[in-house]
Design an enzyme around this catalytic site. Structure first.
Site, PDB file in Angstrom:
ATOM      1  N   CYS A   2       0.829  -1.172   0.014  1.00 43.03           N
ATOM      2  CA  CYS A   2      -0.059  -0.007   0.145  1.00 43.03           C
ATOM      3  C   CYS A   2       0.945   1.263  -0.079  1.00 43.03           C
ATOM      4  O   CYS A   2       2.021   1.197   0.554  1.00 43.03           O
ATOM      5  CB  CYS A   2      -0.944   0.032   1.309  1.00 43.03           C
ATOM      6  SG  CYS A   2      -1.649  -1.486   1.441  1.00 43.03           S
ATOM      7  N   ARG A  27       1.953   1.348  -6.005  1.00 46.61           N
ATOM      8  CA  ARG A  27       2.185   0.424  -4.806  1.00 46.61           C
ATOM      9  C   ARG A  27       0.852  -0.398  -4.543  1.00 46.61           C
ATOM     10  O   ARG A  27       0.954  -1.534  -3.999  1.00 46.61           O
ATOM     11  CB  ARG A  27       2.664   1.212  -3.746  1.00 46.61           C
ATOM     12  CG  ARG A  27       3.604   2.228  -3.852  1.00 46.61           C
ATOM     13  CD  ARG A  27       4.094   2.657  -2.544  1.00 46.61           C
ATOM     14  NE  ARG A  27       4.397   1.937  -1.361  1.00 46.61           N
ATOM     15  CZ  ARG A  27       5.734   1.840  -1.218  1.00 46.61           C
ATOM     16  NH1 ARG A  27       6.670   2.254  -1.803  1.00 46.61           N
ATOM     17  NH2 ARG A  27       6.000   0.786  -0.002  1.00 46.61           N
ATOM     18  N   TRP A  76      -3.288  -2.012  -1.629  1.00 49.32           N
ATOM     19  CA  TRP A  76      -3.145  -3.634  -2.062  1.00 49.32           C
ATOM     20  C   TRP A  76      -3.620  -4.624  -1.234  1.00 49.32           C
ATOM     21  O   TRP A  76      -3.205  -4.796   0.196  1.00 49.32           O
ATOM     22  CB  TRP A  76      -1.775  -3.885  -2.474  1.00 49.32           C
ATOM     23  CG  TRP A  76      -1.678  -5.160  -3.016  1.00 49.32           C
ATOM     24  CD1 TRP A  76      -1.768  -5.148  -4.574  1.00 49.32           C
ATOM     25  CD2 TRP A  76      -0.990  -6.477  -2.637  1.00 49.32           C
ATOM     26  NE1 TRP A  76      -1.465  -6.560  -4.874  1.00 49.32           N
ATOM     27  CE2 TRP A  76      -1.068  -7.276  -3.832  1.00 49.32           C
ATOM     28  CE3 TRP A  76      -0.723  -6.694  -1.359  1.00 49.32           C
ATOM     29  CZ2 TRP A  76      -0.668  -8.813  -3.420  1.00 49.32           C
ATOM     30  CZ3 TRP A  76      -0.505  -8.239  -1.285  1.00 49.32           C
ATOM     31  CH2 TRP A  76      -0.488  -9.221  -2.271  1.00 49.32           C
ATOM     32  N   ASN A 102      -0.020   0.204   6.040  1.00 50.40           N
ATOM     33  CA  ASN A 102       0.467  -0.886   5.360  1.00 50.40           C
ATOM     34  C   ASN A 102       1.253  -1.953   6.069  1.00 50.40           C
ATOM     35  O   ASN A 102       1.925  -1.617   6.916  1.00 50.40           O
ATOM     36  CB  ASN A 102       1.851   0.010   4.407  1.00 50.40           C
ATOM     37  CG  ASN A 102       2.520  -0.765   3.562  1.00 50.40           C
ATOM     38  OD1 ASN A 102       2.011  -1.731   2.884  1.00 50.40           O
ATOM     39  ND2 ASN A 102       3.749  -0.408   3.300  1.00 50.40           N
ATOM     40  N   GLY A 103       0.938  -2.987   5.387  1.00 48.61           N
ATOM     41  CA  GLY A 103       1.719  -4.172   6.289  1.00 48.61           C
ATOM     42  C   GLY A 103       0.701  -5.313   6.500  1.00 48.61           C
ATOM     43  O   GLY A 103      -0.660  -5.149   5.918  1.00 48.61           O
ATOM     44  N   GLU A 485      13.494 -13.866 -17.552  1.00 50.49           N
ATOM     45  CA  GLU A 485      12.902 -12.660 -17.581  1.00 50.49           C
ATOM     46  C   GLU A 485      11.929 -12.332 -18.399  1.00 50.49           C
ATOM     47  O   GLU A 485      10.793 -11.544 -18.236  1.00 50.49           O
ATOM     48  CB  GLU A 485      13.993 -11.614 -17.669  1.00 50.49           C
ATOM     49  CG  GLU A 485      13.747 -10.186 -17.864  1.00 50.49           C
ATOM     50  CD  GLU A 485      12.837  -9.421 -16.516  1.00 50.49           C
ATOM     51  OE1 GLU A 485      12.620 -10.143 -15.661  1.00 50.49           O
ATOM     52  OE2 GLU A 485      13.011  -8.253 -16.782  1.00 50.49           O
ATOM     53  N   LYS A 489       8.173 -11.108 -17.520  1.00 50.73           N
ATOM     54  CA  LYS A 489       7.512  -9.864 -18.112  1.00 50.73           C
ATOM     55  C   LYS A 489       6.004 -10.123 -18.896  1.00 50.73           C
ATOM     56  O   LYS A 489       4.944  -9.614 -18.680  1.00 50.73           O
ATOM     57  CB  LYS A 489       8.417  -9.264 -18.966  1.00 50.73           C
ATOM     58  CG  LYS A 489       8.501  -7.890 -18.620  1.00 50.73           C
ATOM     59  CD  LYS A 489       9.431  -7.411 -17.747  1.00 50.73           C
ATOM     60  CE  LYS A 489       9.382  -7.893 -16.299  1.00 50.73           C
ATOM     61  NZ  LYS A 489      10.318  -7.243 -15.449  1.00 50.73           N
ATOM     62  N   GLU A 492       3.278 -11.190 -16.365  1.00 53.43           N
ATOM     63  CA  GLU A 492       2.969 -10.182 -15.488  1.00 53.43           C
ATOM     64  C   GLU A 492       2.136  -9.236 -16.184  1.00 53.43           C
ATOM     65  O   GLU A 492       0.966  -8.904 -15.404  1.00 53.43           O
ATOM     66  CB  GLU A 492       4.260  -9.543 -15.005  1.00 53.43           C
ATOM     67  CG  GLU A 492       4.214  -8.932 -13.975  1.00 53.43           C
ATOM     68  CD  GLU A 492       5.519  -8.206 -13.624  1.00 53.43           C
ATOM     69  OE1 GLU A 492       6.437  -8.067 -14.225  1.00 53.43           O
ATOM     70  OE2 GLU A 492       5.780  -7.576 -12.350  1.00 53.43           O
ATOM     71  N   HIS A 508      15.067 -32.592 -21.689  1.00 56.50           N
ATOM     72  CA  HIS A 508      14.880 -33.265 -20.273  1.00 56.50           C
ATOM     73  C   HIS A 508      13.177 -33.110 -20.056  1.00 56.50           C
ATOM     74  O   HIS A 508      13.013 -33.346 -18.823  1.00 56.50           O
ATOM     75  CB  HIS A 508      15.787 -32.958 -19.257  1.00 56.50           C
ATOM     76  CG  HIS A 508      17.241 -33.171 -19.578  1.00 56.50           C
ATOM     77  ND1 HIS A 508      17.739 -34.168 -19.728  1.00 56.50           N
ATOM     78  CD2 HIS A 508      18.312 -32.185 -20.133  1.00 56.50           C
ATOM     79  CE1 HIS A 508      19.258 -34.318 -20.053  1.00 56.50           C
ATOM     80  NE2 HIS A 508      19.397 -33.043 -20.389  1.00 56.50           N
ATOM     81  N   LYS A 611       3.673  -2.609  -7.189  1.00 54.46           N
ATOM     82  CA  LYS A 611       5.120  -2.535  -7.363  1.00 54.46           C
ATOM     83  C   LYS A 611       6.024  -2.952  -6.198  1.00 54.46           C
ATOM     84  O   LYS A 611       6.995  -3.578  -6.553  1.00 54.46           O
ATOM     85  CB  LYS A 611       5.180  -0.838  -7.715  1.00 54.46           C
ATOM     86  CG  LYS A 611       6.622  -0.579  -8.004  1.00 54.46           C
ATOM     87  CD  LYS A 611       7.058  -1.045  -9.289  1.00 54.46           C
ATOM     88  CE  LYS A 611       8.569  -0.720  -9.719  1.00 54.46           C
ATOM     89  NZ  LYS A 611       8.907  -1.656 -10.837  1.00 54.46           N
TER      90      LYS A 611
HETATM   91  O1  M6R Z   1      11.737  -3.838  -5.655  1.00 56.50           O
HETATM   92  P1  M6R Z   1      12.178  -5.107  -5.823  1.00 56.50           P
HETATM   93  O2  M6R Z   1      13.276  -5.241  -6.821  1.00 56.50           O
HETATM   94  O3  M6R Z   1      12.708  -5.994  -4.482  1.00 56.50           O
HETATM   95  O4  M6R Z   1      11.157  -6.235  -6.193  1.00 56.50           O
HETATM   96  C1  M6R Z   1      11.360  -7.629  -6.540  1.00 56.50           C
HETATM   97  C2  M6R Z   1      10.220  -8.037  -7.498  1.00 56.50           C
HETATM   98  O5  M6R Z   1       9.045  -7.978  -6.667  1.00 56.50           O
HETATM   99  C3  M6R Z   1      10.051  -7.312  -8.853  1.00 56.50           C
HETATM  100  O6  M6R Z   1      11.104  -7.519  -9.293  1.00 56.50           O
HETATM  101  C4  M6R Z   1       9.065  -8.121  -9.554  1.00 56.50           C
HETATM  102  O7  M6R Z   1       9.028  -9.360  -9.863  1.00 56.50           O
HETATM  103  C5  M6R Z   1       8.628  -7.221 -10.791  1.00 56.50           C
HETATM  104  N1  M6R Z   1       7.131  -6.741 -10.755  1.00 56.50           N
HETATM  105  C6  M6R Z   1       8.925  -7.897 -12.246  1.00 56.50           C
HETATM  106  O8  M6R Z   1       8.592  -7.208 -13.213  1.00 56.50           O
END
Ligand code: M6R
Length: 616
Positions: A2, A27, A76, A102-103, A485, A489, A492, A508, A611
């Site tokens: 949040c 966030r 969130w 937040n938390g 990666e 992406k 996501e 394999h 984020k």
């Molecule tokens: O802020 P951080 O780099 O620690 O975040 C780690 C992951 O949560 C972050 O890289 C997440 O996988 C991204 N949304 C990927 O695009």
């Protein structure tokens, strides 16, 4: 997760809070709300489920009168679904006290029962309302909001940043933090609180970091910080190195589009000031030479995209610094009785510097006696403050949930670390160092070449593939983490099933997934590097092509061996093998963004995500 903002000062707080929430919305965007003590001295609250736009509509139809003290929240969801009732702020003490959080308060269930036994009725399913009711009850005993916070925070387990404002105290916002971020902004006669500096950077770049287990009381132009026992604390000042314009979309269709376009600059800024006459010297690491000479192992901890950058970094650290490296998902590290010692360097990687899984793993490593170094993009964040040393990536603020420019900056910083440590340990020949410095310096121009020459074609390809239901990604050596990666992406932001594999692993098991028409991206290593590796990946392409796969190769310019077997070839400029991942990932970022855009999705705020993952 949040986003939290607080304000006290002479200006109308509603506008400042809503503008702060707009900058923090990345966030979490399940709901948003504000509480303001209006000019009549009453606490006014507006909150709505959904994105901030819904709160703005509510404020347009039912405005709050002018007020100069307030708090705001963008959520969130953790405890309780994203409904109006569960949106923050939550009220207590006869609706005169408003609290945001937040938390996760881990012992909320027993505290809730305690309050229910006293006849308290809850209006939401949240853990936050429990904290609000506890603060309200403690406040009624003393009439002192700070003392009420002190009494309550000591009873809470878990992670929390809490902010509160009370009708009895216009001109005061009280906050507390444990395992969750909070920073203070210092303006002229006005004071701000935020989950991060984005909350107030358009008003001031002077900031103070709030430490672990601290309570802060802000008044116009005044700040008082104490620990949870009430002892005064001197908060650490810092200057925000970027301005509000850097966190704006600036004419781009999305933050992600802007941030991909900033990948060259992110690498250039991370390298800047760290190459001297062909040698890498990272000034922040001065003073650690003796320690670096004595280490026998490096453990890299991170999550998500940052973890993949760590996987790439392993190749460089082992090659240039000649130290064994283990790369671990931070959340797995913490719970498996890890073995580290005083001669282990633990490197954490985090864009936000707030990822709870990574933070907790760093703390565990420190507790076990390791030295901790953080690679981080966010000044004033918690992980660098909990670490013995920090190397900042200078990618600038990253707002889109999908990490892009931070990823290339993280690999760059890991390479700088590998070259620095390799030099200090005498493991790095001068010619290798000089060549690596040159390659690092040339990367921004090469990334720019990809953006200028391959972006349109990659977007077109994504457009044609908008109905695709599954995409596979293959890579070998440093191309393997890039395949992972590329797949992350795509999942996501486009919600398409995607998997990344090591090309050598294909036979394999994963090759069973190949059926006619299955799209497969292949990150092809340079034929100028290990010729065997190049040939093996070309053979992999043949194997899956024979089974009907549709191949999209990412290959360096002039690699003609891939032409007969690939359906599409996306070109990247020539670079030494270790530097290829920083180039090969760019088309994959563009592709994911293009496909999500073609599907009409919100690329900046994908569903279910946030984020900054500040809960475990
Ligand atoms: O802020 P951080 O780099 O620690 O975040 C780690 C992951 O949560 C972050 O890289 C997440 O996988 C991204 N949304 C990927 O695009």
């Amino acid at each position: 997760m949040c986003g939290i903002v607080g304000y006290v000062g002479p200006r109308d707080s509603q506008d400042i809070l809503v503008a702060g929430l707009a900058r923090l919305e990345y966030r979490g965007y399940d709901s948003a709300g504000i509480a303001v003590i209006d000019e009549g001295g009453s606490l006014a609250v507006r909150k709505r489920s959904g994105k901030l736009a819904r709160l703005r509509e509510a404020l347009d139809t039912d405005p709050i009168g002018r007020g100069t003290t307030g708090i705001g929240h963008t959520r969130w969801a953790t405890h309780g679904g994203p409904t109006d009732q569960n949106a923050h702020p939550h009220l207590a003490d006869g609706d005169r006290l408003a609290v945001i959080h937040n938390g996760i308060i881990e012992n909320f269930s027993e505290l809730r029962k305690e309050l229910q036994a006293e006849g308290v009725e809850f209006l939401s399913d949240t853990d936050t309302e429990v904290a609000a009711q506890l603060i309200g009850r403690a406040y009624r005993e003393t009439g002192d909001l700070v003392a009420a916070f002190r009494a309550v925070v000591n009873r809470l387990d878990g992670a929390f940043t809490l902010l509160a404002t009370h009708e009895d105290h216009p001109g005061l916002v009280v906050g507390a933090r444990r395992n969750s971020p909070l920073v203070i902004g210092l303006g002229e006669g006005e004071t701000f609180l935020g989950s991060d500096v984005a909350a107030f950077v358009e008003h001031t770049r002077h900031a103070l970091a709030v430490g672990q287990d601290e309570i802060v009381a802000i008044r116009p132009g005044q700040v008082e910080v104490t620990d949870f026992s009430g002892n005064a604390v001197e908060p650490q000042p810092f200057e925000v190195s970027w301005d509000a314009a850097a966190a704006d979309k600036g004419g781009w269709s999305s933050f992600m589009a802007k941030e991909v376009s900033e990948e060259p600059e992110a690498v250039a800024n991370t390298v800047r000031g760290r190459i001297h006459d062909g040698e890498i010297r990272v000034p922040e690491l001065d003073g650690l030479d003796d320690f670096f000479r004595g280490i026998d192992r490096i453990v890299v901890l991170a999550c998500g995209t940052a973890y993949y950058s760590g996987l790439v970094g392993k190749y460089a650290l082992e090659k240039w610094a000649r130290i064994p490296v283990d790369v671990e998902l931070a959340h797995e590290f913490r719970y498996r009785e890890p073995i580290v010692s005083a001669s282990t360097l633990v490197v954490s990687i985090s864009q936000s510097g707030e990822t709870m899984d990574t933070l907790m793993a760093v703390k565990e490593a420190a507790r076990l006696g390791a030295k901790t170094l953080s690679i981080c993009n966010t000044q004033g964040s918690t992980i660098p403050r909990e670490s013995d040393a920090v190397v900042y990536t200078h990618a600038g603020p990253e707002v889109a949930v999908a990490s892009t420019k931070a990823f290339v900056a993280q690999i760059t910083a890991l390479y700088l670390l590998a070259l620095h440590v390799g030099r200090v340990r005498g493991a790095l020949p001068a010619d290798v160092s000089a060549e690596a410095s040159e390659q690092l310096g040339a990367l921004p121009e090469k990334i720019q070449w990809i953006l200028d020459n391959e972006q349109e074609r990659t977007e077109q390809l994504a457009h044609w593939m908008a109905d695709t239901r599954s995409v596979l990604f293959l890579g070998r050596h440093v191309g393997y983490p890039i395949a992972l990666e590329g797949a992350l992406k795509l999942k996501e932001i486009s919600y398409i099933h995607a998997e990344g594999f090591a090309a050598g692993e294909l036979k394999h098991g994963p090759i069973a997934l190949i059926e006619p028409g299955q799209p497969v991206f292949v990150v092809v290593p340079s034929p100028r590097g290990s010729i065997t590796m190049h040939q093996k990946v070309v053979s992999n392409i043949e194997e899956i092509r024979a089974r009907g796969a549709r191949i999209i190769a990412i290959a360096e310019q002039g690699d003609s061996a891939v032409l007969p077997s690939a359906d599409e070839v996306l070109r990247i400029p020539l670079a030494s093998p270790l530097f290829e991942p920083i180039l090969a990932v760019v088309p994959l970022h563009i592709f994911a963004m293009g496909l999500a855009t073609a599907k009409g999705l919100d690329v900046d705020q994908p569903r279910n995500l946030a984020k900054s993952v500040t809960v475990e």
